[in-house]
Scaffold this motif. Structure first.
Motif, PDB file in Angstrom:
ATOM      1  N   TRP A  56      45.703  41.987  42.768  1.00  0.00           N
ATOM      2  CA  TRP A  56      44.765  41.590  41.460  1.00  0.00           C
ATOM      3  C   TRP A  56      43.737  40.277  42.110  1.00  0.00           C
ATOM      4  O   TRP A  56      42.709  40.500  41.517  1.00  0.00           O
ATOM      5  CB  TRP A  56      45.935  41.161  40.612  1.00  0.00           C
ATOM      6  N   GLY A  57      44.338  39.532  43.027  1.00  0.00           N
ATOM      7  CA  GLY A  57      43.381  38.457  43.244  1.00  0.00           C
ATOM      8  C   GLY A  57      42.420  38.915  44.209  1.00  0.00           C
ATOM      9  O   GLY A  57      41.115  38.578  44.084  1.00  0.00           O
ATOM     10  N   SER A  59      41.138  41.946  44.108  1.00  0.00           N
ATOM     11  CA  SER A  59      40.297  42.764  43.303  1.00  0.00           C
ATOM     12  C   SER A  59      39.418  42.122  42.429  1.00  0.00           C
ATOM     13  O   SER A  59      38.261  42.493  41.858  1.00  0.00           O
ATOM     14  CB  SER A  59      41.120  43.788  42.401  1.00  0.00           C
ATOM     15  N   LEU A  60      39.670  40.765  41.891  1.00  0.00           N
ATOM     16  CA  LEU A  60      38.829  39.781  41.273  1.00  0.00           C
ATOM     17  C   LEU A  60      37.702  39.869  41.731  1.00  0.00           C
ATOM     18  O   LEU A  60      36.589  39.396  41.253  1.00  0.00           O
ATOM     19  CB  LEU A  60      39.489  38.592  41.093  1.00  0.00           C
ATOM     20  N   LEU A  61      37.416  39.851  43.093  1.00  0.00           N
ATOM     21  CA  LEU A  61      36.225  39.549  43.867  1.00  0.00           C
ATOM     22  C   LEU A  61      35.245  40.499  43.783  1.00  0.00           C
ATOM     23  O   LEU A  61      34.009  40.446  43.710  1.00  0.00           O
ATOM     24  CB  LEU A  61      36.606  39.507  45.501  1.00  0.00           C
ATOM     25  N   ALA A  63      35.507  42.863  40.561  1.00  0.00           N
ATOM     26  CA  ALA A  63      36.193  43.107  39.327  1.00  0.00           C
ATOM     27  C   ALA A  63      35.123  43.656  38.531  1.00  0.00           C
ATOM     28  O   ALA A  63      35.434  44.504  37.583  1.00  0.00           O
ATOM     29  CB  ALA A  63      36.690  41.644  38.509  1.00  0.00           C
ATOM     30  N   GLN A  64      33.833  43.518  38.780  1.00  0.00           N
ATOM     31  CA  GLN A  64      32.856  44.270  37.898  1.00  0.00           C
ATOM     32  C   GLN A  64      32.599  45.567  38.344  1.00  0.00           C
ATOM     33  O   GLN A  64      32.111  46.462  37.300  1.00  0.00           O
ATOM     34  CB  GLN A  64      31.557  43.472  37.769  1.00  0.00           C
ATOM     35  N   GLY A  68      37.147  47.212  41.884  1.00  0.00           N
ATOM     36  CA  GLY A  68      37.766  46.117  41.174  1.00  0.00           C
ATOM     37  C   GLY A  68      38.504  46.389  40.155  1.00  0.00           C
ATOM     38  O   GLY A  68      39.762  46.022  40.083  1.00  0.00           O
ATOM     39  N   MET A  72      43.006  46.174  40.194  1.00  0.00           N
ATOM     40  CA  MET A  72      43.402  45.619  39.183  1.00  0.00           C
ATOM     41  C   MET A  72      44.880  46.518  38.536  1.00  0.00           C
ATOM     42  O   MET A  72      45.924  46.147  38.124  1.00  0.00           O
ATOM     43  CB  MET A  72      42.777  44.777  38.345  1.00  0.00           C
ATOM     44  N   SER A  75      47.564  46.892  40.833  1.00  0.00           N
ATOM     45  CA  SER A  75      48.419  45.718  40.961  1.00  0.00           C
ATOM     46  C   SER A  75      49.330  45.699  39.709  1.00  0.00           C
ATOM     47  O   SER A  75      50.444  45.442  39.824  1.00  0.00           O
ATOM     48  CB  SER A  75      47.319  44.577  40.835  1.00  0.00           C
TER      49      SER A  75
END
Length: 144
Positions: A56-57, A59-61, A63-64, A68, A72, A75
């Motif tokens: 999750w963390g 993938s936030l990098l 996320a768009q 990403g 998520m 996760s």
């Protein structure tokens, strides 16, 4: 980016509880408390959930983008699988948790190739997962 030594220390220290349960049951089974296996399974599921959360963390990098969103979703699915294993009887739970840890490594292969390779992180995760799988196998061999 090079991983700081603390990542390795904490990672390998996390194997201690995995080793403790089967070691106790091997070295002094008559003194093992009745809650030992339950606590051990909770720890294994908690670690699997924690490892799922790392996707999750990371993938936030991104996320768009699609990677990403895939990260998520992976996760969330891995977290739910980790939690759901605890609804199973002891022996099937051991095998299900082993499967979750294998899926975590597969997800790590995907992350390494698509999101962000971190120098040494995959090797650390794969090594720690091997340690976890060996302790699960050890516990399976001890019987129920």
């Amino acid at each position: 980016m090079k991983l700081p030594p603390l990542v390795f220390v904490l990672g390998y220290a996390g194997l201690i509880p995995f080793l403790a349960g089967p070691a106790w049951l091997t070295l002094s089974p008559q003194t093992a408390p009745p809650w030992l296996d339950h606590l051990w399974l909770l720890y294994a599921a908690m670690i699997a959930s924690f490892m799922a959360g790392t996707f999750w963390g990371m993938s936030l990098l991104v996320a768009q983008g699609p990677n990403g969103m895939i990260g998520m979703a992976m996760s969330a699915v891995l977290f739910i699988l980790s939690w759901a294993t605890l609804a199973l009887p002891f022996r099937p739970c051991l095998f299900a948790l082993a499967g979750v840890f294998v899926l975590l490594v597969a997800a790590e292969v995907w992350r390494e190739r698509t999101i962000d390779p971190l120098s040494g992180y995959f090797t650390l995760r794969a090594t720690l997962t091997l340690g976890v799988l060996l302790t699960i196998a050890w516990r399976v061999m001890l019987g129920v």
